[in-house]
Structure formats: structure tokens, C-alpha cells
Enzyme design. Sequence first.
Site, PDB file in Angstrom:
ATOM      1  N   VAL A  60      27.440 -12.801  10.332  1.00  0.00           N
ATOM      2  CA  VAL A  60      27.644 -12.943   8.891  1.00  0.00           C
ATOM      3  C   VAL A  60      27.090 -11.703   8.204  1.00  0.00           C
ATOM      4  O   VAL A  60      25.948 -11.305   8.444  1.00  0.00           O
ATOM      5  CB  VAL A  60      26.955 -14.225   8.342  1.00  0.00           C
ATOM      6  CG1 VAL A  60      27.016 -14.257   6.818  1.00  0.00           C
ATOM      7  CG2 VAL A  60      27.603 -15.471   8.920  1.00  0.00           C
ATOM      8  N   GLY A 105      22.446  -8.936   7.034  1.00  0.00           N
ATOM      9  CA  GLY A 105      23.386  -9.620   7.916  1.00  0.00           C
ATOM     10  C   GLY A 105      22.621 -10.398   8.963  1.00  0.00           C
ATOM     11  O   GLY A 105      21.396 -10.280   9.067  1.00  0.00           O
ATOM     12  N   LYS A 106      23.290 -11.229   9.695  1.00  0.00           N
ATOM     13  CA  LYS A 106      22.657 -11.963  10.797  1.00  0.00           C
ATOM     14  C   LYS A 106      23.735 -12.406  11.752  1.00  0.00           C
ATOM     15  O   LYS A 106      24.902 -12.565  11.350  1.00  0.00           O
ATOM     16  CB  LYS A 106      21.915 -13.190  10.260  1.00  0.00           C
ATOM     17  CG  LYS A 106      20.797 -13.676  11.138  1.00  0.00           C
ATOM     18  CD  LYS A 106      19.541 -12.866  10.924  1.00  0.00           C
ATOM     19  CE  LYS A 106      18.396 -13.299  11.785  1.00  0.00           C
ATOM     20  NZ  LYS A 106      17.150 -12.609  11.435  1.00  0.00           N
ATOM     21  N   GLY A 107      23.372 -12.622  13.002  1.00  0.00           N
ATOM     22  CA  GLY A 107      24.350 -13.090  13.973  1.00  0.00           C
ATOM     23  C   GLY A 107      23.700 -14.005  14.977  1.00  0.00           C
ATOM     24  O   GLY A 107      22.478 -14.177  14.984  1.00  0.00           O
ATOM     25  N   ASP A 146      16.393 -10.911  17.627  1.00  0.00           N
ATOM     26  CA  ASP A 146      15.839 -12.043  16.866  1.00  0.00           C
ATOM     27  C   ASP A 146      15.376 -13.061  17.916  1.00  0.00           C
ATOM     28  O   ASP A 146      15.115 -12.676  19.055  1.00  0.00           O
ATOM     29  CB  ASP A 146      16.902 -12.612  15.911  1.00  0.00           C
ATOM     30  CG  ASP A 146      16.309 -13.536  14.872  1.00  0.00           C
ATOM     31  OD1 ASP A 146      15.605 -13.066  13.973  1.00  0.00           O
ATOM     32  OD2 ASP A 146      16.526 -14.760  14.963  1.00  0.00           O
TER      33      ASP A 146
END
Length: 413
Positions: A60, A105-107, A146
Amino acid sequence: MSLKVNNKKASDDQFNQAADLIGLDEEVRLSLIAPDRELMVEVPLRKDDGSIQSFRGYRVQHNNSRGPFKGGIRFHEEVDLDEVRALAALMTWKTALVDIPYGGGKGGITVNPNNLSVLELERLSRRFFRSIDPIIGLNRDIPAPDVNTNAQIMAWFMDEYGMMNGHTPGIVTGKPIELGGSLGREAATGRGTAIITRESANFFNLDLSRSNVVIQGFGNVGSYTAKFLDEMGSKIIAVSDVNGGLYEPDGFDVPSLIEFNSKNRTVKGCGQGSAISNEKLIGLECDFLIPAALGGVIHKMNVDELNCKVVVEAANGPVTPTADKKLFEKNIHVVPDILTNAGGVTVSYFEWVQNLQQLQWDESEVNEKLEKKMVSAFEEVSILMEQRKTSMRMAAFAVAIDRVAQAYALRGI
Ligand code: NAD
């Protein structure tokens, strides 16, 4: 017990309260709250036994008004779109707060990596990175580690990208030093947390060298936070990990605790302190309570048990919104995650800068620059907090949102 809190509704509520505080225009608000782009991918994995299993993956991209999207990739069985959306938005505010030229952002992949062999983990990581390749780029979106992803996985990502696009170390951060990782990155989040705890002590008139500290979680962030606070003179009186906690009212011998933990991957059995549960640890009398493990560990059911002066949120989202409100009413200060744990992304940015310039800074240079960024963010937040008579969380969000809104307005649509 923890209550899941990393959801988009909770993060939108925080955004809206802070947007009210700075009188943000309704149209800008709608634009800043929505993610710019969401990619959902199916990631097939050939298992070691020849069978095929498919996993759901996400990236995202929340906002890039101030620079490329930036944020980690999480491998966990509870990852879902809602969580990734919330964490992507948090990254936008975090990078803006410490004033580094990134968006958020992050995934993630919905997977329990403990059920995979190392070779399966490598195949899954590479396949996932190929799937999100169309939206990743050195000046577009730069992933990082992460929960349950690490420097090795970043090395596989970099290698996969390099095969398609040529050698590009800056495509991910949190890499091994040998592949262009930054000196000081491993300790950065704990170092940043300790700096913010020190600044909070000054701000709230607490003497850091006479303060008692309780830390939940003794992984990367918790152990480095303990190390630096110990060096600053604080007494670390309780620590814990997934196996339970230890209480030592006279203060731990932190170097030997860290040595034991790095050999055994747990504090249990270190020969110091007496056993205490993670639940009881939250209620210990102390100056600083530092949750450095999971989200949602301070919630409506245990918030009344807290017996600290300040909660320093080293983990992402450890205090639920209901508990946060209660703590504000009780005058227990909460130093928010987007400020406390921003040291990690700050040194990730330094890593990217070094990669772009194809050089390596000394560790002392990295640490000096980190110190400057963290202190300056703390000052801005505390000034606004006093001016507006609001919580530190609202002040932090307000500083960050204002910065993103200005960039958004200047760029136009
Ligand atoms: P880590 O995996 O290195 O360590 C996590 C620690 O929490 C371990 O000691 C583990 O045993 C403990 N733990 C797990 N479940 C627990 C439970 N139920 N009760 C008590 N302890 C438990 O992770 P980390 O990198 O130290 O990250 C910790 C937190 O900080 C996470 O919320 C992460 O999102 C956040 N964070 C990390 C970074 C970073 O650079 N590492 C940056 C920003 C935010």
C-alpha cells in the site's frame, strides 16, 4: 493479551482529530486520508516437497507528496489489507514528523514464516518482490524490514530487483552492511527511543539518572533501548519477552542481560531478577513504561493498572485509542510511536542517501545526524503540545499533517 489496533479506522480517527486541531481544509483532508495506491498480489510458493501453496501479499502506497513511498514489509499470519493501510498511513506521518524527504507505504504477506524452510522463505520473498516490482523504484517506493523480515530478506529483494533492473542497492534499506547497509541502522530505533525518553525526562521535569524504567519486549528495539538508557544512568527494573518477564528492583546489570539475551534469544534464565508476567509488568510502579513488542498491549481492560509517569511507545500502536484517552485524563503522558520509534526510518533514509552517493558514512556521523533529527522533532512536538494544550500524540500528528498538507498544496493536482 493484546488488542489489535493497527487498523485504518483507528488511524483515521487520530488523523481527523489532528486535522481539526490545525483546521485542515476538508478537500485536502479527504485527499490525505486515502491511500494513493493499493496493490494486492497472489504469491505462489513451490514448497520443498514439490507441492504449491499460495499466499496473499500487499503493498500500500499511502502518500508521496514529500518524496518516495517508504515503509517496511511484514511477514505475519495476521497481515491483512486493513492493517497494511493503517501502517502505510502511519509511515507518511512518521517520515514527515522527522522531516525526511519520504512519503509512507507498507507491505506484507499473510504468512507465518516459522512454518517455512529457509529455501521456501527465499523463494517466497523473491516471488513477492517480483510481483510488486511494477510499483517499486529507487525514486518511487523503497521497502525495508518489518516484523519477521530482516537484512537477509532485504538482500534477496535487492538481488531480485538487480537482476531485472541492474545493481540498485538503494532499492531497499535495512540491508546487510556488506551490501550497502548503514552503520548504526541496527541500533537506530533503540537509540532514537532512548533519545526521546531523555528529552521527555527533561520536558516533564524527571531526572533521567534517577528514573526507573520498565521495558516490555527485548528484541532489537527493547534491548538497544535498555542499553542506551542504562548508559544514560537510568535504572532498568523490569524487562520481558514472549516467554515472560523479570523484575529486579535494584536494577539489572544491563550489559550481561544483553549478552545472555543475544546468545539465548530470551531473557528467561539469565540469573537476574524474579519472574513476573507480562500482564503484571505493565502495572509496575516506574517513571517510564516502554512497550517495545506488540501493538494493543495497553487497552481498556488494563489501563487503570498503569503506575508509571510516562508511556514511551517504542512499538507501533501499543496503546489503544480508548486507553490513550484514559491516560490523557489521568495525566499519564504518552510519547507517541510516530515520534519515539522514528529513529529506524531516519537511519534507513541515511542508508538510501549513502547508496545514492555510493559512499559510506562513519557510525559516529550517522549517530550525530540521528540525534539532531530526533531532538528537533521532539522540540517541535513539545512546543505545539504546550501551545495547543493537547496530547503529545495530537501535537505529533499535527506537525506531520501540516508538513504533508503544505507539500500537497505546493505541488497541486
Ligand atoms: P523483535 O522481533 O526484534 O523483538 C520483539 C520482542 O518482543 C521479542 O523480545 C519478543 O520475544 C517480544 N514479544 C513478542 N511477543 C510478545 C508478547 N506477547 N509479550 C511480550 N513480549 C513479546 O522486534 P523489534 O524489531 O524489536 O520490534 C518491536 C516493535 O517495535 C514492533 O512493534 C515494531 O513494529 C516496532 N518498530 C521496530 C522498528 C525497528 O527498527 N526494528 C522500527 C519501528 C518500530
